[in-house]
Design a protein around this motif. Structure first.
Motif, short mmCIF file in Angstrom:
data_model
loop_
_atom_site.label_atom_id
_atom_site.label_comp_id
_atom_site.label_asym_id
_atom_site.label_seq_id
_atom_site.Cartn_x
_atom_site.Cartn_y
_atom_site.Cartn_z
N LYS A 9 32.39 98.83 76.30
CA LYS A 9 31.29 100.01 76.14
C LYS A 9 30.11 99.37 75.82
N GLN A 10 29.88 98.28 74.85
CA GLN A 10 28.56 97.77 74.62
C GLN A 10 27.89 97.06 75.64
N GLU A 11 29.07 96.28 76.61
CA GLU A 11 28.38 95.55 77.62
C GLU A 11 27.74 96.71 78.63
N LYS A 12 28.30 97.75 78.83
CA LYS A 12 28.01 98.78 79.91
C LYS A 12 26.56 99.59 79.50
N LYS A 13 26.49 99.70 78.11
CA LYS A 13 25.24 100.00 77.37
C LYS A 13 24.03 99.25 77.54
N LEU A 14 24.24 98.18 77.32
CA LEU A 14 23.40 97.03 77.48
C LEU A 14 22.80 96.75 78.78
N LEU A 18 18.93 97.50 80.50
CA LEU A 18 18.09 96.54 81.25
C LEU A 18 17.81 96.54 82.61
N ARG A 19 17.80 98.01 83.14
CA ARG A 19 17.22 98.30 84.50
C ARG A 19 15.55 97.75 84.52
N GLN A 20 15.14 98.28 83.51
CA GLN A 20 13.74 98.05 83.15
C GLN A 20 13.57 96.43 82.10
N PRO A 21 12.53 95.79 82.33
CA PRO A 21 12.79 94.66 81.47
C PRO A 21 12.55 94.89 79.97
N VAL A 22 13.21 94.39 78.97
CA VAL A 22 13.23 94.87 77.74
C VAL A 22 13.14 93.73 76.90
N HIS A 23 12.31 93.70 75.61
CA HIS A 23 11.97 92.54 74.78
C HIS A 23 13.29 92.13 74.18
N LEU A 31 20.35 97.31 70.47
CA LEU A 31 21.40 97.23 71.52
C LEU A 31 22.34 96.37 70.79
N LEU A 32 22.27 94.99 70.44
CA LEU A 32 23.15 94.23 70.21
C LEU A 32 23.40 94.42 68.77
N LYS A 33 22.36 94.93 67.96
CA LYS A 33 22.44 94.71 66.22
C LYS A 33 22.98 93.44 65.77
N CYS A 34 21.94 92.46 66.25
CA CYS A 34 22.21 91.08 65.41
C CYS A 34 20.72 90.65 65.61
N LYS A 35 20.62 89.12 65.35
CA LYS A 35 19.30 88.56 65.20
C LYS A 35 19.15 88.00 66.51
N GLU A 36 17.73 87.84 66.77
CA GLU A 36 17.35 87.58 68.05
C GLU A 36 18.00 86.01 68.70
#
Length: 68
Positions: A9-14, A18-23, A31-36
């Protein structure tokens, strides 16, 4: 979250975001709720597999690789 596989589910959301470039900071925080640095480690296998690529126009922006 470090070194843990994403659930489908998380992979599908990510990948849908990402269809458009995202920082990387947006990917990490919202999206991932983690550190960079963790987000970059999570994205690394997708980059190696050719699913995701860094934008040639801007550093630290990632999107789905265009299919030919």
């Amino acid at each position: 979250m470090l070194n843990q596989p994403m659930d489908p589910k998380q992979e599908k959301k990510l990948l849908s975001k990402l269809r458009q470039p995202v920082h990387i900071s947006y990917i990490a925080q919202y999206l991932l709720k983690c550190k960079e640095f963790e987000a970059k480690e999570i994205l690394a296998p997708y980059i190696e597999d050719g699913i995701i690529e860094e934008s040639p126009l801007a550093k630290n922006y990632f999107g789905l690789k265009k299919q030919n």
